[in-house]
Structure formats: C-alpha cells, structure tokens
Design a protein around this motif. Structure first.
Motif, PDB file in Angstrom:
ATOM      1  N   ARG A   7       0.836  -1.208   0.000  1.00  0.00           N
ATOM      2  CA  ARG A   7       0.000   0.000   0.000  1.00  0.00           C
ATOM      3  C   ARG A   7       0.866   1.252   0.000  1.00  0.00           C
ATOM      4  O   ARG A   7       0.566   2.220  -0.702  1.00  0.00           O
ATOM      5  CB  ARG A   7      -0.938   0.000   1.209  1.00  0.00           C
ATOM      6  CG  ARG A   7      -2.044   1.063   1.124  1.00  0.00           C
ATOM      7  CD  ARG A   7      -3.011   0.943   2.292  1.00  0.00           C
ATOM      8  NE  ARG A   7      -4.129   1.854   2.122  1.00  0.00           N
ATOM      9  CZ  ARG A   7      -4.088   3.146   2.411  1.00  0.00           C
ATOM     10  NH1 ARG A   7      -2.978   3.694   2.887  1.00  0.00           N
ATOM     11  NH2 ARG A   7      -5.154   3.910   2.229  1.00  0.00           N
ATOM     12  N   VAL A   8       1.947   1.236   0.767  1.00  0.00           N
ATOM     13  CA  VAL A   8       2.862   2.380   0.797  1.00  0.00           C
ATOM     14  C   VAL A   8       3.492   2.584  -0.577  1.00  0.00           C
ATOM     15  O   VAL A   8       3.622   3.716  -1.054  1.00  0.00           O
ATOM     16  CB  VAL A   8       3.955   2.171   1.870  1.00  0.00           C
ATOM     17  CG1 VAL A   8       5.082   3.198   1.695  1.00  0.00           C
ATOM     18  CG2 VAL A   8       3.358   2.278   3.261  1.00  0.00           C
ATOM     19  N   ARG A   9       3.866   1.497  -1.233  1.00  0.00           N
ATOM     20  CA  ARG A   9       4.479   1.608  -2.571  1.00  0.00           C
ATOM     21  C   ARG A   9       3.514   2.232  -3.562  1.00  0.00           C
ATOM     22  O   ARG A   9       3.902   3.087  -4.367  1.00  0.00           O
ATOM     23  CB  ARG A   9       4.916   0.220  -3.059  1.00  0.00           C
ATOM     24  CG  ARG A   9       5.526   0.228  -4.467  1.00  0.00           C
ATOM     25  CD  ARG A   9       6.803   1.025  -4.516  1.00  0.00           C
ATOM     26  NE  ARG A   9       7.361   1.101  -5.850  1.00  0.00           N
ATOM     27  CZ  ARG A   9       7.014   2.018  -6.766  1.00  0.00           C
ATOM     28  NH1 ARG A   9       6.081   2.925  -6.473  1.00  0.00           N
ATOM     29  NH2 ARG A   9       7.575   2.031  -7.952  1.00  0.00           N
ATOM     30  N   VAL A  10       2.273   1.817  -3.524  1.00  0.00           N
ATOM     31  CA  VAL A  10       1.276   2.396  -4.425  1.00  0.00           C
ATOM     32  C   VAL A  10       1.030   3.858  -4.065  1.00  0.00           C
ATOM     33  O   VAL A  10       0.941   4.728  -4.942  1.00  0.00           O
ATOM     34  CB  VAL A  10      -0.039   1.595  -4.377  1.00  0.00           C
ATOM     35  CG1 VAL A  10      -1.123   2.301  -5.195  1.00  0.00           C
ATOM     36  CG2 VAL A  10       0.172   0.177  -4.908  1.00  0.00           C
ATOM     37  N   ALA A  11       0.919   4.145  -2.784  1.00  0.00           N
ATOM     38  CA  ALA A  11       0.637   5.509  -2.323  1.00  0.00           C
ATOM     39  C   ALA A  11       1.694   6.494  -2.786  1.00  0.00           C
ATOM     40  O   ALA A  11       1.405   7.679  -3.015  1.00  0.00           O
ATOM     41  CB  ALA A  11       0.521   5.536  -0.796  1.00  0.00           C
ATOM     42  N   GLU A  12       2.925   6.017  -2.949  1.00  0.00           N
ATOM     43  CA  GLU A  12       4.007   6.888  -3.400  1.00  0.00           C
ATOM     44  C   GLU A  12       3.790   7.395  -4.830  1.00  0.00           C
ATOM     45  O   GLU A  12       4.325   8.432  -5.204  1.00  0.00           O
ATOM     46  CB  GLU A  12       5.346   6.145  -3.336  1.00  0.00           C
ATOM     47  CG  GLU A  12       5.825   5.854  -1.922  1.00  0.00           C
ATOM     48  CD  GLU A  12       7.055   4.953  -1.918  1.00  0.00           C
ATOM     49  OE1 GLU A  12       7.381   4.391  -2.996  1.00  0.00           O
ATOM     50  OE2 GLU A  12       7.674   4.813  -0.853  1.00  0.00           O
ATOM     51  N   GLY A  13       3.003   6.658  -5.605  1.00  0.00           N
ATOM     52  CA  GLY A  13       2.849   7.002  -7.013  1.00  0.00           C
ATOM     53  C   GLY A  13       1.487   7.491  -7.422  1.00  0.00           C
ATOM     54  O   GLY A  13       1.215   7.634  -8.626  1.00  0.00           O
ATOM     55  N   VAL A  14       0.580   7.746  -6.449  1.00  0.00           N
ATOM     56  CA  VAL A  14      -0.772   8.199  -6.788  1.00  0.00           C
ATOM     57  C   VAL A  14      -1.186   9.339  -5.872  1.00  0.00           C
ATOM     58  O   VAL A  14      -0.583   9.577  -4.823  1.00  0.00           O
ATOM     59  CB  VAL A  14      -1.801   7.043  -6.679  1.00  0.00           C
ATOM     60  CG1 VAL A  14      -1.428   5.881  -7.591  1.00  0.00           C
ATOM     61  CG2 VAL A  14      -1.948   6.570  -5.235  1.00  0.00           C
ATOM     62  N   SER A  15      -2.250  10.029  -6.262  1.00  0.00           N
ATOM     63  CA  SER A  15      -2.786  11.106  -5.436  1.00  0.00           C
ATOM     64  C   SER A  15      -3.587  10.533  -4.274  1.00  0.00           C
ATOM     65  O   SER A  15      -3.937   9.345  -4.253  1.00  0.00           O
ATOM     66  CB  SER A  15      -3.704  11.996  -6.282  1.00  0.00           C
ATOM     67  OG  SER A  15      -4.857  11.276  -6.673  1.00  0.00           O
ATOM     68  N   ARG A  16      -3.895  11.380  -3.306  1.00  0.00           N
ATOM     69  CA  ARG A  16      -4.717  10.969  -2.170  1.00  0.00           C
ATOM     70  C   ARG A  16      -6.099  10.522  -2.646  1.00  0.00           C
ATOM     71  O   ARG A  16      -6.655   9.531  -2.153  1.00  0.00           O
ATOM     72  CB  ARG A  16      -4.853  12.153  -1.205  1.00  0.00           C
ATOM     73  CG  ARG A  16      -5.725  11.901   0.015  1.00  0.00           C
ATOM     74  CD  ARG A  16      -5.043  10.966   0.988  1.00  0.00           C
ATOM     75  NE  ARG A  16      -5.781   9.729   1.160  1.00  0.00           N
ATOM     76  CZ  ARG A  16      -5.457   8.792   2.016  1.00  0.00           C
ATOM     77  NH1 ARG A  16      -4.397   8.934   2.772  1.00  0.00           N
ATOM     78  NH2 ARG A  16      -6.166   7.685   2.117  1.00  0.00           N
ATOM     79  N   GLU A  17      -6.645  11.218  -3.629  1.00  0.00           N
ATOM     80  CA  GLU A  17      -7.965  10.865  -4.165  1.00  0.00           C
ATOM     81  C   GLU A  17      -7.938   9.481  -4.807  1.00  0.00           C
ATOM     82  O   GLU A  17      -8.852   8.678  -4.612  1.00  0.00           O
ATOM     83  CB  GLU A  17      -8.397  11.909  -5.191  1.00  0.00           C
ATOM     84  CG  GLU A  17      -9.757  11.637  -5.809  1.00  0.00           C
ATOM     85  CD  GLU A  17     -10.135  12.653  -6.865  1.00  0.00           C
ATOM     86  OE1 GLU A  17     -11.301  12.651  -7.309  1.00  0.00           O
ATOM     87  OE2 GLU A  17      -9.263  13.448  -7.271  1.00  0.00           O
ATOM     88  N   THR A  18      -6.882   9.213  -5.572  1.00  0.00           N
ATOM     89  CA  THR A  18      -6.763   7.898  -6.201  1.00  0.00           C
ATOM     90  C   THR A  18      -6.594   6.805  -5.162  1.00  0.00           C
ATOM     91  O   THR A  18      -7.188   5.728  -5.273  1.00  0.00           O
ATOM     92  CB  THR A  18      -5.583   7.877  -7.185  1.00  0.00           C
ATOM     93  OG1 THR A  18      -5.813   8.841  -8.215  1.00  0.00           O
ATOM     94  CG2 THR A  18      -5.419   6.506  -7.817  1.00  0.00           C
ATOM     95  N   LEU A  19      -5.814   7.067  -4.134  1.00  0.00           N
ATOM     96  CA  LEU A  19      -5.620   6.080  -3.070  1.00  0.00           C
ATOM     97  C   LEU A  19      -6.940   5.767  -2.382  1.00  0.00           C
ATOM     98  O   LEU A  19      -7.239   4.602  -2.097  1.00  0.00           O
ATOM     99  CB  LEU A  19      -4.603   6.599  -2.057  1.00  0.00           C
ATOM    100  CG  LEU A  19      -4.106   5.574  -1.026  1.00  0.00           C
ATOM    101  CD1 LEU A  19      -3.335   4.440  -1.704  1.00  0.00           C
ATOM    102  CD2 LEU A  19      -3.226   6.255   0.022  1.00  0.00           C
TER     103      LEU A  19
END
Length: 208
Positions: A7-19
């Motif tokens: 989840r942290v890895r994905v969060a690094e590459g997307v916006s808060r809205e996308t997360l």
C-alpha cells in the motif's frame, strides 16, 4: 512484500484521491466476492500486494502513454479499474461474463469514473471498439500467442502491450516467437520478484 509495504508503494505514485478510490475498490471487490468469485478467496487478505500493486505497476510501465487502454478479461477489475482510477483517458474493459460486466459497470459508477470507463460485455475479438487502442493489458487470460491473436484487430504497430505472465514469462515469449515478431522485453514484477511482465510493441504475425 507485506500488505502495508504494498500500500505504501502504491501511495508513493498516486494522489490521495486515487488512493481513496483504490481503498474503495478493495472494499467493493471483497463484498462482491461473497456473491461471485471475482478473485481467489485466498487473496482477499492480500488484496494490495496481490491485486492492487500488481495492477498499478502496469500504469507505471506505460510511462505516461496517452490514448485508450484496452484491458482483456477484466474480471473483478484487475488491472482495468485500477488503471482507470490512475489515468484520465478512456479505459475499455472487455469482459464476456455478464455478471462480472455488470459488476464492473456498477463499480465504475460507485468510484466516480464511469465517464472514462467503457465495459464491453463480449469477447475481445468481437468487442465494439471503433478505433485502435494505444495500450493493451491482460492478466491471467491466455498464453501470449493467443493474446496477440485475440486483440490484434484493435491494435497498430505503435500499440504498447503490457502482459503480466508470472514465472512462465520467458517460456511464453519463446513460444510466441514461433508465430509473432516484434519488440518484446521482460520486466521484473514489483509484486513478485520471481515473476515478470511482457512489454511489447510492433507485434505482427509471421507470414508463411
């Protein structure tokens, strides 16, 4: 890789809205899985590492490519709905099973992305796609030669193919080379270091 690491890895590459949208997708798939088998029940506890990161890495491999994206056999929305949450261009989900196609439409609506998602409730060979697509993905659908044949009519020499093939990737590339030629390379998977993704362009059937 743990769920938190994924989840942290994905969060690094997307916006808060996308997360937030991805969190909602995980919840919707988990809920629907009690009614139809969208994903293996054994993966419900590892959705981020097994499905979300595995899908998101395809968007990163596209390197900002624009244009329509065709996802073959979208099933529970992986990678198609993940991709649609991460980009603004059209994502076409080809899913022949009617119950799953209905789930994909309803989920796109619930996620607020219905304006950039089109669900084709048919096999990809007969999907009503008017113009060639820029990117093709397919996850756990068919062997490489079959995938190239199934979607060829919707592509051009410039179409980018992003095809997770697991640990059989190298063998499948060798098999495909008997019928197809083009620019193919293997990229290690972020979600499983023993697996790989086939990245291909300029695919054409060998004549003769």
């Amino acid at each position: 890789m743990t769920e938190e690491e994924a989840r942290v890895r994905v969060a690094e590459g997307v916006s808060r809205e996308t997360l937030d949208g991805l969190d909602r997708l995980v919840a919707l798939v988990s809920e629907e899985n009690a009614r139809q088998n969208l994903v293996s029940p054994s993966t419900l506890s590892i959705m981020w590492s097994r499905h979300i990161l595995d899908s998101a890495q395809l968007f990163w491999l596209a390197e900002g490519a624009s244009g329509s994206w065709l996802d073959i056999g979208s099933g529970g929305g992986f990678p198609g709905l993940v991709i649609a949450l991460m980009r603004s261009d059209l994502t076409i989900l080809a899913e022949p099973r009617s119950k799953r196609a209905t789930f994909l439409r309803e989920t796109a609506d619930a996620l607020g992305i219905v304006d950039r998602v089109r669900v084709a409730a048919s096999r990809v060979e007969t999907a009503p796609i008017d113009t060639p697509v820029s990117i093709v993905s397919a996850r756990a659908v068919a062997a490489l030669p079959a995938l190239f044949a199934m979607a060829a009519r919707h592509t051009t020499k410039n179409t980018l193919w992003l095809l997770p093939k697991g640990r059989s990737a190298a063998d499948e590339v060798a098999e495909a080379a008997r019928e197809w030629q083009g620019d193919l390379r293997l990229v290690p998977s972020l979600s499983d270091p023993d697996s790989a993704i086939v990245v291909a362009r300029a695919m054409r059937r060998i004549s003769g």
